[in-house]
Design a protein around this motif. Structure first.
Motif, mmCIF file in Angstrom:
data_model
loop_
_atom_site.group_PDB
_atom_site.id
_atom_site.type_symbol
_atom_site.label_atom_id
_atom_site.label_comp_id
_atom_site.label_asym_id
_atom_site.label_seq_id
_atom_site.Cartn_x
_atom_site.Cartn_y
_atom_site.Cartn_z
ATOM 1 N N SER A 149 19.922 43.851 106.599
ATOM 2 C CA SER A 149 18.679 43.295 106.075
ATOM 3 C C SER A 149 18.276 44.048 104.821
ATOM 4 O O SER A 149 18.723 45.153 104.571
ATOM 5 C CB SER A 149 17.598 43.424 107.109
ATOM 6 N N PHE A 150 17.413 43.429 104.112
ATOM 7 C CA PHE A 150 17.080 43.988 102.828
ATOM 8 C C PHE A 150 15.582 44.023 102.654
ATOM 9 O O PHE A 150 14.869 43.095 102.987
ATOM 10 C CB PHE A 150 17.703 43.134 101.741
ATOM 11 N N TYR A 154 17.672 38.360 105.222
ATOM 12 C CA TYR A 154 16.446 39.094 105.548
ATOM 13 C C TYR A 154 15.890 38.697 106.916
ATOM 14 O O TYR A 154 15.754 39.527 107.799
ATOM 15 C CB TYR A 154 15.407 38.874 104.460
ATOM 16 N N GLY A 155 15.571 37.417 107.068
ATOM 17 C CA GLY A 155 14.931 37.000 108.321
ATOM 18 C C GLY A 155 15.375 35.613 108.709
ATOM 19 O O GLY A 155 16.329 35.068 108.153
#
Lengths: 636, 631
Positions: free
Chosen positions: A207-208, A169-170
């Motif tokens: 990314s989710f 994600y990040g």
């Protein structure tokens, strides 16, 4: 609004001193020396939450303000007013994970909700998770691992959405970073921020985004897993690092433009007719006869009710608002025979009011005894330009004697602001007096507004005359059309509060000079006699229709006035406020209209009430856009 | 006429063909005409200018611009506004030469003075400025006539159009202009700093056009050095705003502009690159830029397809630019980019696209990624990027060549697996031809690539390089005015002259010229770095078996070495000592004679002195050399 206004002076006069006393006590005790700072923070928190989430009714759905000492796993320790979380377990493996939830779930009326967590220390491994979870979720887990829970984890920067395996994600996060979690209840998504930068929620291969399927209420949650991990929450105690208000402003603009661009298409003509009808019926309802006629002429529309009927209603309303309830009852009985006979409730209410007005010295039955006294001059109810609700406060001041039947302009008493009303009826912003109205007349009416018996200099009359004709009224005036519902529409509150202070003083100043029934002995006797008749009527109604608690209370309150030497300044003295006439006036007006087979509420008020209800209902069914589509955003 | 032409391009063309323009201009210029008539003329001309580009050309050919500018001297506001409106329409057209605004030096000051007349004059004039400020000279002219002071108050005008055009003015004025940018940061509008006004204009509920233009202003001010890159208004406002402009929700044009501006903003700053790379999943968001025209639009909507096609190139080049900027410093970001779906394939196909803009951007992106050792070893080799790159190098325009050759330099580094296949593809000729280019950047890249290629290369390759380049060209490069070229050429020489057999072989064939060149440089006015590099070459020569003699027999050269051993710069001392040390090395033939000769020349005394040097390296080196005598 009326209700709120009444509350304010009470708060300031009663609560303030007691609080101050308490503070002094505490200061002496030296127990909580840091308290003022905490109070300041508390105050700032309240201010910020109010600004961020104006649509949230905290009485129904309180906002999260700290971590819950009850809703946490045993490995979690709380400190610093339950804002700091530290890990106190073994931290051997994921079975030692521990979470804590906030005290309250996120209310849907937030629309967009945001909180931040500062990583004070990453501890041994920095296995920290920040996110959301539902009540009942296992607290022996990090947020995101279980159903209805979502989390962003510091060690790998992955996002977990109700699953044990995270999605890239990040970036990772560690000591010193500030991580934020933003829940968007409009499109049901959530995204995280790191040090004030949005990490985004766009779905893509890399990314989710956690797309929240919002069945249950979600709570702000943090989870820790290794010794030494410490995080601090910010639920609004401090300014956020991320500019959440800017993000909200985008969504507010989006929703407003969605409303503004709502397609009307072919039905443009229909809509115009509906709008014109709404304006016209509103004017008619309140008896703005001349304005209604002019409007009808300009828009080439018809008015259902005939002019005489409007004028009749207007006359009766004026009588009530002027405190001449007895005459109003007579006029009603004469113009609408049978109406009050068929509505004993209304009749009783009117009579109760009449009694109150007798105490006040305004009703004609007592006024006649002191007709020559200069005191009664003020209360001579000849004002031609009463608006049904606005003018009530100091109708007695506008005694021009010109009993013109035309209702060209409503009168705007300067101090109607201090008015109060137990009923949840709504009212407009204060109508502004035109700049040309002489300042002296304004002052005059302010200082004497509630004191009908105070003697007035004769010269004042001419002043009033000018101000009457020059005062303007904003045609925004909501009667108690929505009384029955719990709707309460506030409008122009701030202005009123400011003015309140002055009003309070003026009330205090003038209190001493008021006298029962205008101070006339004969009038007082008449009042006592009327009271007995009223008592008899009550008993008769009781026999006929059974006990009625409302009536009993009403009667009790009215009679209680006599128990005090200064009825205007007693616990039930509020009844004497001329603003109280408005409710009964409106009820009578509605009853008359109903008897004529006309709607008892103007459609405009119905529409407004319905829109307000609708928005509240949206909050209940967890539709977040309600927070940016509030009715008062559109009332100007 | 006015009513006939409104909204009807054919009628406009007809009237122009019939010669209406000169007549209208005549009436407009006649001071004897009534003001109403003159105003109507201006209005009709304004309407004509709203037509096609050809209409505008005809109008410009009829000298409408000077006539209208003359009209601005009239005192009547309505007439002025009509003239300005027409001028505005003409100047914002791409067919109008902007220079026409600057021909008469009195025009700009007069326009500035008209700014106070009305909201309309403000709107038209700022719009003209925003479109006609294309060069640093234009910026200076406008700046010198008080553009900043005159336009700044318009940023808080009640009219949106005026605010917007004023904002556009500032963006064109500040672009790559330090003078304007430095002035802008100190301007106050209604007591508020200009940068704060711009920040307010970037709020998310403001129109996109306004947010984007305000972000451009702040970007240009930042790049011009007027705002620090770690200022909150850049880090927390401008950067996130530009990232938002790249999102799918924005129009294609906005996405292009947003990406280009963002690329420009963070180009020099690694911290901004790092922040951007994690903001709103920018790296994967950019991958969407390659999905136009989308397959859906092709079926459903021809108009949409046309629109997509028009912007597809622009989108791709903007994405490449932004990737290039993102990946220019940080290894992790480069990794993230190359791992983005089909990224390397997209770059490879971008390199051979028809649009030059896309090719350039793609090669820029490739260049940025080629700074990564890891990527050179893996993805670059896997995707054989050298092939399209080599193709691109054949007769490409200079700007593409610069980027491509620079990328090639990196691909020729000794650890790059692409080095071999590139060598085999006959790149040496190409690089040699680059060294003859007029552009210093191309010469540097050409010689740089050769230098990298020669590093630890086979004898065969070295010989090939020397032969292809030719000694003449080599020496021409040694006298190149560009220091970079000179340095890289010396570097090439140094790489060529490494390992003893190579040294001897090259020196036996080119010894004379090389020694000459070395002498020239050591005698010339050059920087310490150049001289150090040259002394290093000399030291390499001194390491050869036979090549040594070229120095030993050259007393002049030995004197020079002696001089540099006593130089005030330690680096030069060190290099010179190194050279002597090689000459007197014991184990080699004839070392005794060389030692004797050098002792006679007084080198031992110098070495002795240097053993007392404060610099430990120099001291060590001198001691080692002294030991050769003692052994």
């Amino acid at each position: 609004k009326w209700g709120r206004h009444w509350m304010c002076p009470v708060k300031t006069t009663l609560l303030q001193p007691s609080k101050a006393a308490k503070m002094a006590e505490l200061g002496a005790g030296s127990l909580l020396t840091g308290d003022p700072a905490f109070n300041y923070q508390e105050h700032e928190l309240n201010e910020r939450l109010k600004r961020l989430y104006p649509a949230v009714n905290e009485e129904e759905t309180p906002l999260p303000r700290s971590w819950s000492p009850k809703d946490k796993y045993s490995y979690i320790g709380l400190s610093q007013n339950n804002l700091r979380v530290h890990y106190k377990g073994h931290g051997k493996n994921h079975k030692d994970a521990a979470s804590v939830r906030a005290t309250h779930p996120i209310p849907a009326a937030c629309g967009i909700y945001y909180f931040e967590v500062k990583i004070v220390s990453k501890g041994r491994d920095g296995y920290m998770g920040i996110g959301l979870s539902a009540q009942g979720d296992n607290m022996n887990r990090l947020p995101g691992w279980d159903k209805h829970s979502y989390g962003y984890h510091g060690d790998d920067g992955h996002s977990f959405c109700s699953s044990g395996t995270g999605q890239p994600y990040g970036p990772t996060f560690t000591t010193g970073d500030v991580i934020g979690c933003c829940v968007n209840l409009i499109n049901n998504t959530c995204f995280y921020t790191k040090n004030g930068h949005s990490l985004g929620n766009k779905l893509s291969a890399l990314s989710f985004c956690p797309c929240l399927s919002f069945q249950p209420n979600l709570y702000p949650t943090v989870g820790l897993q290794t010794p030494g991990e410490i995080v601090d929450a910010n639920f609004g105690q401090q300014p956020f690092v991320f500019d959440i208000e800017d993000y909200m402003s985008e969504w507010r603009a989006k929703i407003h433009s969605m409303i503004a661009r709502f397609p009307i298409g072919e039905r443009l003509g229909d809509w115009q007719a509906v709008l014109q009808n709404m304006v016209s019926s509103y004017l008619v309802h309140h008896g703005y006869c001349a304005t209604a006629m002019t409007f009808a002429r300009a828009t080439e529309t018809m008015i259902q009710e005939d002019q005489t009927s409007i004028k009749n209603r207007q006359r009766i309303q004026k009588l009530v608002l002027a405190g001449r309830v007895g005459e109003a009852i007579d006029a009603t009985q004469q113009l609408y025979p049978g109406l009050l006979e068929h509505d004993p409730n209304l009749l009783f209410m009117l009579k109760c009011r009449q009694f109150v007005e007798m105490v006040n010295g305004t009703d004609s039955e007592v006024r006649c005894f002191s007709a020559r006294s200069p005191k009664s001059q003020d209360s001579y109810p000849g004002s031609p330009n009463l608006s049904p609700r606005h003018g009530a406060t100091n109708a007695h001041l506008h005694n021009t004697g010109a009993d013109s039947p035309t209702c060209s302009n409503g009168v705007t008493p300067t101090n109607k602001n201090k008015s109060h009303n137990k009923y949840t009826g709504v009212s407009s912003a204060s109508a502004s007096s035109s700049p040309s109205s002489s300042p002296s007349s304004v002052n005059y009416s302010e200082s004497n507004s509630t004191d009908s018996t105070k003697s007035q200099p004769h010269s004042a009359t001419s002043n009033q005359e000018t101000s009457d004709s020059e005062m303007e009224i904003e045609a925004e005036h909501y009667s108690n059309g929505v009384t029955e519902s719990s709707t309460r529409i506030m409008n122009g509150t701030y202005k009123h509060q400011e003015i309140l202070q002055a009003d309070d003083n003026s009330v205090d100043d003038s209190c001493s000079s008021r006298q029962l029934c205008g101070g006339n002995q004969a009038a007082t006797e008449r009042m006592i006699q009327f009271g007995r008749e009223l008592q008899a009527l009550s008993e008769q109604l009781c026999r006929q229709y059974g006990k009625n608690a409302t009536h009993k209370k009403m009667l009790q309150d009215a009679f209680s006035l006599l128990a005090y030497s200064d009825p205007w300044n007693c616990p039930v003295g509020q009844q004497l406020d001329p603003m109280q006439r408005e409710a009964i006036c409106s009820a009578l007006n509605s009853a008359i209209l109903e008897s004529q087979n006309l709607p008892k509420q103007p459609p405009l008020m119905l529409a407004l009430g319905q829109a307000t209800e609708c928005v509240q209902l949206m909050a209940k069914v967890r539709s977040g856009s309600c927070s940016f589509a509030r009715v008062d955003n559109f009332l100007h | 006429m006015k009513n006939a032409v409104i909204g009807n391009n054919r009628q406009k063309a007809n009237l122009i063909v019939l010669g209406a323009v000169p007549r209208l201009l005549y009436l407009l210029q006649q001071s004897s005409s009534s003001l109403e008539l003159r105003t109507e003329c201006a209005v009709v001309l304004g309407s004509l200018s709203m037509g096609t580009e050809n209409n505008i050309k005809s109008l410009v050919d009829c000298h409408i611009i000077p006539a209208l500018l003359q009209g601005l001297l009239c005192s009547d506001l309505i007439f002025i506004e009509a003239c300005l409106r027409c001028l505005r329409t003409i100047f914002i057209s791409p067919v109008t030469p902007v220079q026409l605004l600057y021909t008469d030096p009195t025009v700009i000051p007069h326009l500035m003075s008209l700014l106070s007349r009305s909201q309309h004059t403000q709107e038209y004039i700022t719009q003209i400025f925003a479109h006609c400020c294309k060069t640093p000279e234009h910026q200076t002219v406008l700046f010198n006539h008080g553009a900043i002071q005159n336009i700044a108050p318009l940023l808080i005008s009640p009219s949106y159009k005026v605010r917007m055009q004023a904002l556009k003015c500032f963006s064109v004025l500040a672009y790559e202009n330090a003078q304007v940018s430095m002035t802008l940061v100190n301007v106050l509008v209604d007591g508020e700093q200009l940068s704060q006004v711009f920040v307010r204009m970037m709020q998310r509920d403001k129109p996109i056009e306004m947010q984007l233009t305000a972000a451009k202003c702040l970007t240009y001010m930042c790049r011009a050095g007027a705002i620090r890159t770690d200022d909150n208004c850049i880090v927390l406002k401008t950067l996130p705003c530009l990232v938002r402009m790249c999102s799918k929700e924005r129009l294609l044009e906005e996405r292009v502009e947003g990406a280009e501006t963002l690329a420009y903003l963070m180009e020099p700053d690694i911290e901004l690159q790092r922040i951007a790379s994690v903001t709103d999943h920018l790296v994967s968001m950019l991958a969407d830029y390659f999905k136009y025209p989308s397959s859906v639009s092709a079926i459903t909507d021809i108009k949409r397809l046309d629109h997509d096609l028009k912007h597809a190139h622009e989108l791709r080049q903007a994405a490449f630019k932004l990737y290039a900027s993102l990946g220019s410093n940080d290894e992790d970001i480069r990794k993230k980019i190359t791992e983005t779906e089909n990224m390397m394939d997209r770059i490879v196909s971008g390199l051979s696209e028809s649009s030059i803009k896309v090719r350039l951007a793609a090669v820029r992106c490739l260049h940025s990624l080629s700074r990564s050792v890891q990527q050179l070893r893996t993805s670059f080799h896997d995707h054989a990027v050298w092939k399209p790159l080599m193709k691109l190098l054949q007769n490409a325009p200079d700007e593409v060549l610069v980027m491509a050759s620079s990328t090639l330099c990196n691909l020729l580094l000794e650890f790059s697996p692409s080095k071999e296949p590139i060598l085999e593809s006959g790149v040496i000729e190409l690089l040699c031809s680059l060294t003859q280019s007029d552009s210093p950047a191309l010469r540097v890249n050409g010689i740089w690539a050769l230098m990298n290629m020669a590093f630890q290369a086979d004898q065969k390759v070295k010989v090939e390089i020397v032969q292809a380049l030719g000694t003449e060209q080599l020496f021409r490069l040694l006298s190149d005015p560009d220091t970079n070229v000179l340095m890289k050429t010396l570097g090439l020489l140094r790489n060529l002259l490494s390992t003893r057999p190579h040294i001897d072989q090259i020196m036996s064939s080119h010894g004379k010229q090389i020694m000459q060149a070395v002498t020239l440089i050591l005698e010339g006015e050059h920087s310490i770095e150049v001289k150090e590099q040259t002394l290093c070459i000399l030291a390499n020569i001194a390491d050869g078996n036979t090549a040594k003699e070229l120095i030993m027999t050259n007393d002049d050269m030995l004197q020079k070495i002696k001089y540099y051993m006593g130089h005030s710069n330690v680096k030069l001392q060190l290099a010179a000592t190194f050279c002597i040390s090689n000459l007197i090395w014991n184990e080699e033939d004839g070392s005794q004679e060389r030692q004797d000769k050098l002792r006679e020349m007084g080198f031992v005394d110098i070495l002795h002195k240097l053993t007392q040097a404060s610099d430990p390296n120099l001291c060590d080196r001198a001691k080692t050399a002294m030991q050769q005598y003692l052994a």
